[in-house]
Design a protein around this motif. Structure first.
Motif, PDB file in Angstrom:
ATOM      1  N   GLY A  77      25.209 -42.398  42.376  1.00 34.55           N
ATOM      2  CA  GLY A  77      24.470 -43.715  42.847  1.00 34.55           C
ATOM      3  C   GLY A  77      22.925 -43.520  42.460  1.00 34.55           C
ATOM      4  N   ALA A  78      22.628 -42.289  41.975  1.00 37.58           N
ATOM      5  CA  ALA A  78      21.151 -41.897  41.737  1.00 37.58           C
ATOM      6  C   ALA A  78      20.488 -43.084  40.757  1.00 37.58           C
ATOM      7  CB  ALA A  78      21.113 -40.513  41.165  1.00 37.58           C
ATOM      8  N   ALA A  79      19.476 -43.565  41.088  1.00 40.44           N
ATOM      9  CA  ALA A  79      18.829 -44.639  40.303  1.00 40.44           C
ATOM     10  C   ALA A  79      18.753 -44.514  38.768  1.00 40.44           C
ATOM     11  CB  ALA A  79      17.659 -45.401  41.070  1.00 40.44           C
ATOM     12  N   ALA A  80      18.283 -43.195  38.506  1.00 42.89           N
ATOM     13  CA  ALA A  80      17.995 -43.036  37.269  1.00 42.89           C
ATOM     14  C   ALA A  80      19.505 -42.804  36.402  1.00 42.89           C
ATOM     15  CB  ALA A  80      17.163 -41.502  37.191  1.00 42.89           C
ATOM     16  N   VAL A  81      20.506 -42.399  36.829  1.00 42.11           N
ATOM     17  CA  VAL A  81      21.769 -42.107  36.200  1.00 42.11           C
ATOM     18  C   VAL A  81      22.297 -43.761  36.131  1.00 42.11           C
ATOM     19  CG1 VAL A  81      23.799 -41.425  36.475  1.00 42.11           C
ATOM     20  CG2 VAL A  81      21.798 -39.984  36.576  1.00 42.11           C
ATOM     21  N   MET A  82      22.105 -44.479  37.036  1.00 40.56           N
ATOM     22  CA  MET A  82      22.683 -45.895  37.098  1.00 40.56           C
ATOM     23  C   MET A  82      22.310 -46.751  35.759  1.00 40.56           C
ATOM     24  SD  MET A  82      24.774 -45.396  39.429  1.00 40.56           S
ATOM     25  CE  MET A  82      25.716 -46.693  39.716  1.00 40.56           C
ATOM     26  N   ALA A  83      21.317 -46.189  35.040  1.00 34.01           N
ATOM     27  CA  ALA A  83      20.961 -47.183  34.012  1.00 34.01           C
ATOM     28  C   ALA A  83      21.693 -46.821  32.734  1.00 34.01           C
ATOM     29  CB  ALA A  83      19.348 -46.707  33.626  1.00 34.01           C
TER      30      ALA A  83
END
Lengths: 317, 275
Positions: A77-83
């Motif tokens: 769920g880490a925002a940077a990875v969700m991209a």
């Protein structure tokens, strides 16, 4: 665990003893999984086995009660990875007051894509799922199958490294299913890792590299489908009498495993690594002094393995 | 920042597309037309023997009646617009495809909050501005502290909006709506008990009003706005808008903190719940 040490370098999903408890109900008991980059990974299990909860934990939608998980090297769920991740939820519901193109534009914005890249990519994915002529149509007019297609388009919009597809063909007609199958092949050839949740075994068999069987929130077994197709056979034998001599002779055969033996009916089940062993099995039976009534080889299907692993008592769920 | 703006845009876009904005605008214009016609008729038919002071009372009373309706509409709009936005998207699972994008949960909530806050603020500005314009143009009358009054009405909306988002992270849409309306009803009756108690010099009744205002400060904000927007002498006459026991500035500060706390708790709860 030497095997996981080998893959450690590029594991896209790596979980240890992931667990989710809702009050007294354990949804996922112990999820320990490793998925290397580029693999099409199938996640199989009966209804209520914890498949969707597992996926939601890997996406940060559900917070685990205990255990650890890394997805693309980061916390789920880490925002940077969700991209770099795409997701088609099991309940593919979107803002239905939007038009198809608008919905994809919204999701493109949320992915942080600049407007010209969005425009290009939206027309690409609409074509990919066969909805180009419905771009301006409101989603309220869409059938379930079309909504699932737009959901797929949404999941592929950012050209993800890792895609989670939770029951991606549940609402699709045969054309839609063929489309998903070819999409999966396409993703695989581009090196995208796919995590496929499904209970349509035929589909999984046709597309996955490896499958894990999950029951009551626990991974029971993981198999490589290449091995499944490499020639393993299940052989059923019927003989007049099951003597100890026959038993030991069959057990001594190379690359053969005695699965079951029912002395009353004279039925035996063997797992054989190669078709070439069949004449030898017949010869062994006869040499032991038994009379052979039937020798039936069967190719193993994922369905049979599923039933063996999960257990037939679950079939009524 | 752009993620928050995307969600705010989405909130506006949804209200527009679902015709909420159009309906609210049409009915708002209708409200202003009726108010304008009624006010003009009263002013043109005034008996010339009515003195300047009495005229002003009359104008102010009508203006406050208009504001009272706007206050009520603001309360309704704040509740109806926001009550389903969190719990509804959780129930329908639409939230899943949003949260799994590179956006943080708090950004979704703040984006929605800003969207509704701005939407209600604009609507409130149009309605109150319309009323004030009618009164100024037709009767050349301006009430005291009009801007402070409008800001207090907006603060009412922000309190309800924050509480609605907080309750939405825990309750179903229906329960959330019931909770908000019951709390508002409690504050409403508490305020009347306080007013009448104050006129009849019953400190216990005044305390009941204060306690209900602490539970839900919305009605107290309206009474503070009404108190500020009337000439001092009018607040002594018992009308629905009079302030025999006007809420203090401390209550306004309390309401601000209340809204901030509700929003803070909503962010915390939404950040941790399973979706």
């Amino acid at each position: 665990m030497p095997q996981s040490a080998v893959c450690m370098t590029d594991l896209v999903i790596d979980t240890r003893a992931l667990r989710k408890v809702y009050g007294r109900k354990t949804a996922v008991a112990d999820l320990t999984l490793q998925v290397p980059r580029g693999e099409v990974f199938g996640f199989l299990g009966p209804n209520g086995a914890g498949k969707s909860t597992s996926v939601k934990m890997l996406l940060g939608l559900v917070i685990p009660s205990s255990g650890s998980a890394r997805v693309l090297g980061a916390e789920p769920g880490a925002a940077a990875v969700m991209a770099r991740i795409g997701f088609l939820p099991e309940h593919f519901r979107f803002h239905e007051w939007m038009r198809a193109g608008e919905l994809l534009d919204l999701h493109g914005r949320l992915y942080g894509m600049p407007s010209d890249a969005r425009r290009r990519r939206i027309s690409d994915v609409l074509e990919l799922v066969g909805l180009t002529e419905h771009t301006r149509r409101p989603l309220t007019d869409f059938s379930k199958g079309m909504l699932q297609r737009i959901g797929l388009a949404q999941a592929l919009l950012n050209d993800p490294e890792l895609v989670f597809l939770d029951e991606p063909t549940s609402a699709l007609d045969p054309f839609g299913r063929i489309l998903v199958r070819s999409l999966l092949h396409d993703l695989k050839s581009r090196g995208t890792t796919v995590f496929l949740n499904s209970h349509l075994l035929g589909e999984v068999e046709a597309t996955c590299d490896r499958v894990a069987f999950i029951k009551e929130g626990r991974v029971l077994q993981t198999i490589v489908l290449r091995d499944l197709h490499a020639g393993k056979l299940r052989v059923e034998l019927r003989v007049d009498a099951m003597t100890p001599a026959l038993h030991s002779a069959l057990s001594a055969l190379p690359a053969t495993e005695l699965l079951t033996a029912e002395p009353e009916s004279g039925l035996l089940q063997l797992m054989v690594a190669d078709e070439e062993l069949l004449p030898e099995i017949a010869a062994t039976v006869l040499a032991s002094g038994a009379r052979l009534y039937a020798l039936t080889p069967q190719r193993l299907t994922l369905e049979q393995i599923f039933l063996d692993v999960i257990g037939r008592e679950d079939s009524g769920q | 920042m752009s993620h928050i703006a995307t969600i705010t845009w989405l909130t506006f876009h949804e209200a527009w597309r679902r015709r909420m904005v159009l309906l609210a605008l049409i009915l708002g214009v209708l409200f202003l037309v009726i108010f304008g016609v009624g006010f003009t008729l009263i002013v043109t038919n005034l008996n010339p023997r009515v003195g300047v002071i009495e005229r002003r009372y009359g104008f102010n009373l009508l203006l406050m009646a208009g504001f009272y309706v706007v206050h009520f509409l603001t309360v309704m709009l704040a509740i109806f617009a926001s009550v389903d936005t969190i719990s509804g998207e959780i129930t329908s699972h639409t939230i899943q495809a949003i949260i799994t994008k590179p956006i943080r949960r708090w950004q979704v909530l703040i984006g929605k909050w800003l969207g509704y806050a701005a939407m209600i603020g604009i609507y409130l500005g149009l309605l109150t501005g319309g009323i004030l314009a009618v009164v100024a143009l037709v009767a050349d009358y301006q009430p005291p502290n009009a801007l402070a009054g409008v800001v207090l009405l907006w603060l009412e909306a922000l309190v309800l909006l924050s509480l609605s988002l907080l309750a939405g992270t825990r309750l179903s849409t229906l329960s959330n709506g019931v909770l908000l309306f019951m709390l508002y009803g409690l504050a409403f009756i508490g305020a009347w008990v306080e007013q009448i108690g104050s006129l009849l010099e019953s400190p216990a009744a005044v305390n009941i009003g204060i306690i209900t205002s602490l539970l839900m400060p919305v009605e107290a904000l309206w009474r503070r706005a009404a108190y500020l927007m009337q000439p001092p002498v009018m607040t002594a006459i018992p009308t629905p808008f009079s302030g025999a026991s006007p809420p203090s500035t401390a209550m306004v500060v309390y309401a601000l903190l209340y809204a901030a706390l509700a929003l803070g708790l909503a962010l915390r709860r939404f950040g941790r719940r399973d979706l």
